[in-house]
Design a protein around this motif. Structure first.
Motif, PDB file in Angstrom:
ATOM      1  N   SER A 238      -0.263 -11.866   0.231  1.00 54.15           N
ATOM      2  CA  SER A 238      -0.743 -11.459   1.543  1.00 54.15           C
ATOM      3  C   SER A 238      -2.265 -11.448   1.506  1.00 54.15           C
ATOM      4  O   SER A 238      -2.872 -10.692   0.744  1.00 54.15           O
ATOM      5  N   ALA A 239      -2.857 -12.315   2.325  1.00 53.74           N
ATOM      6  CA  ALA A 239      -4.319 -12.410   2.332  1.00 53.74           C
ATOM      7  C   ALA A 239      -4.936 -11.068   2.740  1.00 53.74           C
ATOM      8  O   ALA A 239      -5.956 -10.639   2.196  1.00 53.74           O
ATOM      9  N   ASP A 240      -4.273 -10.366   3.659  1.00 60.87           N
ATOM     10  CA  ASP A 240      -4.763  -9.060   4.103  1.00 60.87           C
ATOM     11  C   ASP A 240      -4.789  -8.084   2.936  1.00 60.87           C
ATOM     12  O   ASP A 240      -5.787  -7.409   2.681  1.00 60.87           O
ATOM     13  N   ALA A 241      -3.661  -8.003   2.243  1.00 57.78           N
ATOM     14  CA  ALA A 241      -3.563  -7.040   1.143  1.00 57.78           C
ATOM     15  C   ALA A 241      -4.619  -7.339   0.076  1.00 57.78           C
ATOM     16  O   ALA A 241      -5.232  -6.427  -0.476  1.00 57.78           O
ATOM     17  N   LEU A 242      -4.857  -8.628  -0.189  1.00 61.78           N
ATOM     18  CA  LEU A 242      -5.859  -8.978  -1.204  1.00 61.78           C
ATOM     19  C   LEU A 242      -7.259  -8.577  -0.738  1.00 61.78           C
ATOM     20  O   LEU A 242      -8.054  -8.060  -1.523  1.00 61.78           O
ATOM     21  N   ALA A 243      -7.530  -8.809   0.546  1.00 65.92           N
ATOM     22  CA  ALA A 243      -8.847  -8.420   1.072  1.00 65.92           C
ATOM     23  C   ALA A 243      -9.015  -6.905   1.007  1.00 65.92           C
ATOM     24  O   ALA A 243     -10.103  -6.390   0.723  1.00 65.92           O
ATOM     25  N   GLN A 244      -7.926  -6.180   1.264  1.00 61.97           N
ATOM     26  CA  GLN A 244      -7.990  -4.716   1.215  1.00 61.97           C
ATOM     27  C   GLN A 244      -8.167  -4.231  -0.225  1.00 61.97           C
ATOM     28  O   GLN A 244      -8.893  -3.269  -0.485  1.00 61.97           O
ATOM     29  N   LEU A 245      -7.526  -4.947  -1.147  1.00 60.41           N
ATOM     30  CA  LEU A 245      -7.686  -4.601  -2.557  1.00 60.41           C
ATOM     31  C   LEU A 245      -9.136  -4.849  -2.988  1.00 60.41           C
ATOM     32  O   LEU A 245      -9.707  -4.084  -3.774  1.00 60.41           O
TER      33      LEU A 245
ATOM     34  N   TRP B  30       0.825  -1.216   0.000  1.00 58.71           N
ATOM     35  CA  TRP B  30       0.000   0.000   0.000  1.00 58.71           C
ATOM     36  C   TRP B  30       0.855   1.260   0.000  1.00 58.71           C
ATOM     37  O   TRP B  30       0.469   2.277  -0.594  1.00 58.71           O
ATOM     38  N   LEU B  31       2.013   1.197   0.651  1.00 54.08           N
ATOM     39  CA  LEU B  31       2.894   2.363   0.629  1.00 54.08           C
ATOM     40  C   LEU B  31       3.316   2.676  -0.795  1.00 54.08           C
ATOM     41  O   LEU B  31       3.309   3.838  -1.215  1.00 54.08           O
ATOM     42  N   SER B  32       3.679   1.634  -1.557  1.00 59.19           N
ATOM     43  CA  SER B  32       4.125   1.926  -2.919  1.00 59.19           C
ATOM     44  C   SER B  32       2.945   2.367  -3.772  1.00 59.19           C
ATOM     45  O   SER B  32       3.075   3.238  -4.628  1.00 59.19           O
TER      46      SER B  32
END
Lengths: 65, 893
Positions: free
Chosen positions: B139-146, B81-83
């Motif tokens: 990353s399951a978190d990153a995918l859920a956030q996406l 998310w930072l990038s």
């Protein structure tokens, strides 16, 4: 878990080094990679390698021996 | 350089070779922009990235683009998310739409996406956001956030997902709505005409027959055709090359790559093979691995003539290889030079460690199987990794160690312990720290010393989370903090020592604050603030400021307000709007407003605190929040709701031991509320269950008085609070004394002693005045007594008026009054200084709080005076109070 994985084309020694646990046999224009894999995770690892090397996956089957 | 890459990457190679203009696909992409999402999903080497790059190059110049490329196996949601935020800021062009974001140990991706969506909703002009190599997102978190971003996709944002596999995202709805465009492997295959164009561009002239053969053999696979073009360029007999290629059944990429390498000069071949172990390469690193010189030039030449090498920066110093290409090169290296692979990884690990790129250094040490080196690097840099919010990366690195490595390696055990804390497993952490301690004698002195403080810090965190305040303070920290820095530490471990020192000071200060040692807390927090500013540790800076705010509350609400607002402003400057670390500042601001009777404003702060806090991470602050909510309900006369909050605050998590101040107050108000609701029996039995020590305190006496009053025993109530009024029963703060005085006033009123009532009320006003306490008067139900209190005869008419206003339901007067227009006229800097004016801090001291020079403070003060139309500080404070710019009635004597 014994598996046979068929990919398109003949694999060079170099490419086969990516699958150290499997034996390879050429069948016409296809290569059959065969061997015993620990579990599903190991199988997916092999499939990811196949994808990463740009190989075309034709068939995956479990065999009993 | 950072490991994340943004838009510049692809702008870096404007003349990248072999970009074939694919008109038909460009048209598809142009049309896709009227929908919401484009997915380009095809196997490696299909030319996905090339297609997008060439499309964007020929797109109209006004089109705004943000481009994110994922690193291999990206498992860190925060880094992703930072990038993404970084590239959006560049792409949108107007930074006001997307806030800058600094990595934080408390990153919350879902909150970030919510903020991002609401920020971008007001954007009019379209922005194309390309996420390249999405399949690498592990990353399951990153995918859920996406997925959340996809569900709330702002209208101006067009999302392009580039991936080897169909992404695990719900795209069906978009497809049905016609908002999804898909480009797949078959669409990406080169036509015969495009193949001709590619070879033409590379200066290769094949016969029609050979061209057709090559196209058929590669099936239009773009990577195959590009490899062929490179190999052909160097081949003496091109027609023969094609004939041999089509005559073999070997796989396309393998055959062509080997051919291509065989035709390269020896130094280029060596460089490509040896640097294939790297994720990215620059000249010095390539020189190191090849033992040669001039690698940078070779890399730049490769980038110009070879579509498999891409520059990562505008200065063309860092490069990366196409992944398929790199994977094949690695296999070739293993075959050609198997003994060298570990050595290359080890050399890369050392280079990265020397250049403070710890994550890369550890990855290469892993690849070399050099576990001791990997764990030493992690142990040495753990404070920095945690402060930079690299918790998920750390976790992924730990997973790379063999399962038995930890049992004999104390440093690795300490890192595993730290990871357990971030996962919330305090037992697991303690077990690892115990293990590390047992194995510690294996280490040489300096490393044993470092390990000792790492473990001490870990145990401090565990104790803090448990609320075991004595345990937390029992770490022998005085030694560490006062210890002079040895030359060895300054040279090699300085960063470790300083960062750990900053973290330890912050956490010590927090623990001291919660155990009621406000002075010690302020001292340590000021030290951690100073270190944080010197070392640019944003997280420690914000945490220190926020807790300093809470610590200053006892001395001066004005000081507390100034510090808390500054802490929040600093957090916002880093893009942190709901990190738990600012929770304490939000609750403190809520409490300040609450005690002053500004219930609506208080509720806003408490709501924000609710969003920010994670109770498991900040148990003490979470209890304070419940307590504050209970008081807010009391102030509004909602006793049922108040009872719920006080009960919850009273039933702390089992392992957590809250501070005595908070326990006494919560318990006291819980009993009062029960009694006010008429359940005096329950209140009495709860009172009977209190310990003798607790019953000594004024809060318990006040609770008993409320019970007696509820049962109609005025005399008993007066007796209950008598020791508080006489000063023989201690109280936790001024508000509790006010409570006791007001309860006595009610009792005396029932006993018809008008003079005693007047004395109590006047004394209560006097005690309440310095901190502007309004709430106790509202809670006690003394309205009629206050109305009868002679206004001409009180020294506290202003406070009395304030209280009666609140009781009368009016919040409009000087609280909300003319606030809005005035706030606009004062700059943020001036407002910040203004908040401190009611305190007794001097201009240099205010400068110290706000980290600006005394002259800047004085300039701000002059501007404030001019804008408020006053000449002196006291006048400015009075005027600001009238305007509701600072808290009401906070007068120091």
């Amino acid at each position: 878990m014994r598996c046979e994985i068929v990919v398109r084309g003949l694999l060079s020694e170099t490419l086969l080094a990516a699958f150290p646990t499997l034996s390879a046999e050429a069948h016409g224009a296809e290569t059959v990679l065969a061997g015993t894999l620990a579990d599903q995770a190991a199988l997916y690892g092999v499939l990811a390698q196949i994808e990463a090397l740009g190989l075309e996956l034709i068939e995956v089957r479990r065999t009993h021996s | 350089m950072s490991r994340t890459r943004v838009g510049v990457v692809d702008a870096a190679s404007p003349g990248a070779p072999g970009l074939v203009a694919r008109r038909e696909l460009f048209d598809v992409l142009d049309r896709a922009l009227s929908g919401r999402v484009t997915v380009v999903s095809a196997p490696p080497g299909s030319g996905k990235t090339f297609l997008l790059r060439s499309w964007l190059q020929q797109a109209e110049p006004g089109l705004r683009v943000a481009w994110v490329s994922l690193d291999r196996g990206e498992s860190d949601a925060q880094r992703f998310w930072l990038s993404l935020v970084g590239s959006l800021r560049d792409g949108v062009g107007d930074n006001s739409f997307v806030e800058k974001l600094t990595p934080s140990p408390e990153f919350d991706g879902f909150a970030l996406v919510e903020h991002l969506v609401s920020d971008l909703d007001s954007l009019d002009e379209q922005v194309v956001l390309v996420i390249d190599d999405l399949h690498e997102l592990n990353s399951a978190d990153a995918l859920a956030q996406l997925e959340l971003l996809l569900a709330r996709l702002p209208h101006a944002l067009h999302l392009v997902l580039v991936t080897r596999r169909d992404p695990p995202l719900p795209l069906g709805q978009l497809r049905l709505a016609g908002d999804l465009t898909e480009i797949r492997a078959a669409d990406l295959r080169f036509t015969l005409e495009e193949a001709r164009e590619l070879l033409d561009a590379a200066g290769i002239q094949l016969s029609e027959g050979a061209l057709a053969t090559l196209h058929e053999r590669t099936e239009g696979w773009v990577a195959g055709l590009r490899l062929a073009a490179i190999a052909l360029a160097e081949h003496p007999d091109q027609e023969q090359f094609v004939a041999e290629f089509s005559g073999t059944e070997r796989t396309v990429a393998d055959y062509l790559l080997t051919e291509m390498l065989d035709r390269q000069p020896a130094d280029v071949r060596t460089l490509l093979l040896r640097t294939s172990v790297l994720e990215r390469v620059n000249g010095p690193l390539a020189d190191l691995l090849t033992g040669g010189t001039g690698s940078e030039r070779i890399l730049q030449n490769l980038e110009e003539g070879n579509s498999f090498v891409a520059a990562l920066d505008a200065g063309r110093s860092w490069f990366r290889y196409h992944q398929l290409f790199a994977d094949l090169l690695r296999l070739l290296l293993r075959r050609a030079d198997p003994g060298r692979v570990d050595e290359l990884h080890q050399a890369a690990a050392r280079w990265y460690a020397d250049h403070a790129e710890i994550v890369d250094a550890v990855r290469h040490a892993h690849a070399a199987g050099d576990w001791p080196q990997a764990s030493r690097l992690l142990a040495e840099h753990m404070p920095g990794l945690l402060l930079d919010g690299e918790g998920e990366t750390l976790r992924a690195l730990l997973a790379g160690f063999p399962p038995d490595a930890v049992s004999a390696d104390p440093e690795l055990a300490s890192v595993f312990g730290a990871d357990q804390i971030t996962r919330g497993s305090l037992e697991g952490a303690t077990a690892y720290f115990d293990l590390a301690e047992r194995q510690a004698p294996r280490l040489p002195d300096d490393r044993r010393r470092r390990l000792k403080w790492t473990i001490a810090y870990g145990r401090l965190l565990v104790a803090r989370r448990r609320g075991d305040l004595d345990g937390a303070l029992d770490g022998g920290w005085a030694d560490f903090l006062s210890e002079p820095q040895t030359p060895g530490e300054i040279e090699f471990g300085q960063k470790f020592g300083q960062k750990l020192r900053a973290l330890a000071l912050l956490n010590l200060g927090i623990v001291e604050l919660w155990s009621g040692q406000a002075e010690a807390a302020e001292e340590h927090l000021e030290e951690s603030l100073e270190l944080a500013r010197r070392l640019e540790l944003a997280y420690v800076e914000v945490g220190s400021l926020a807790h300093l705010g809470a610590a200053g509350y006892i001395r001066s609400p004005a000081l507390a307000r100034g510090r808390c607002e500054f802490a929040i402003a600093r957090a916002e400057a880093h893009g942190w709007r709901s990190e738990p670390i600012v929770g304490i500042a939000l609750v403190t601001l809520g409490a300040i407003e609450l005690w002053s009777g500004n219930f609506d404003t208080a509720e806003n702060w408490l709501d924000r605190a609710d969003q920010a806090l994670r109770p498991e991470a900040e148990p003490a602050t979470a209890l304070l929040l419940r307590y504050a909510r209970g008081l807010l309900h009391c102030g509004r006369g909602r006793h049922e709701q108040a009872l719920r909050e006080f009960s919850a605050a009273d039933h702390a998590p089992t392992l957590f031991v809250p501070s005595q101040v908070l326990t006494l107050r919560t318990r006291g108000y819980l009993l009062q509320t029960r009694a006010r609701l008429g359940d005096t029996a329950a209140a009495r039995s709860a009172y009977a269950e209190m310990s003798d020590e607790d019953r000594r305190w004024g809060e318990a006496h006040a609770a008993l008085a409320v019970i007696e009053l509820a049962e109609g025993n005025a005399e008993a109530a007066a007796e209950a609070v008598a020791p508080v009024l006489e000063g023989t029963a201690p109280v936790t703060g001024a508000s509790s004394l006010v409570d006791a005085l007001l309860l006595d006033a009610i009792a005396q009123n029932q006993l018809a002693d008008a003079q005693a009532v007047a004395v109590d009320i006047e004394r209560a006003l006097e005690v309440a005045e310095p901190d502007g306490l309004v709430l106790p008067f509202v809670m006690s139900g003394v309205r009629d007594l206050l109305e009868r209190h002679p206004r001409h005869n009180t020294a506290h008419a202003a406070l009395l008026t304030d209280i009666l206003d609140v009781l009368g339901g009016s919040t409009s007067r000087r609280r909300q009054g003319e606030r809005a227009p005035m706030v606009d006229e004062l700059s943020d800097g001036e407002l910040r200084v203004l908040r401190f004016l009611p305190s007794n801090l001097t201009a240099p001291e205010i400068g110290g709080e706000l980290y600006v020079s005394p002259n800047t403070v004085k300039t701000h003060m002059r501007h404030i005076y001019a804008k408020l139309g006053v000449h002196r500080r006291t006048e400015a404070v009075d005027r600001a109070r009238e305007l509701g710019l600072v808290g009401p009635s906070v007068r120091r004597r």
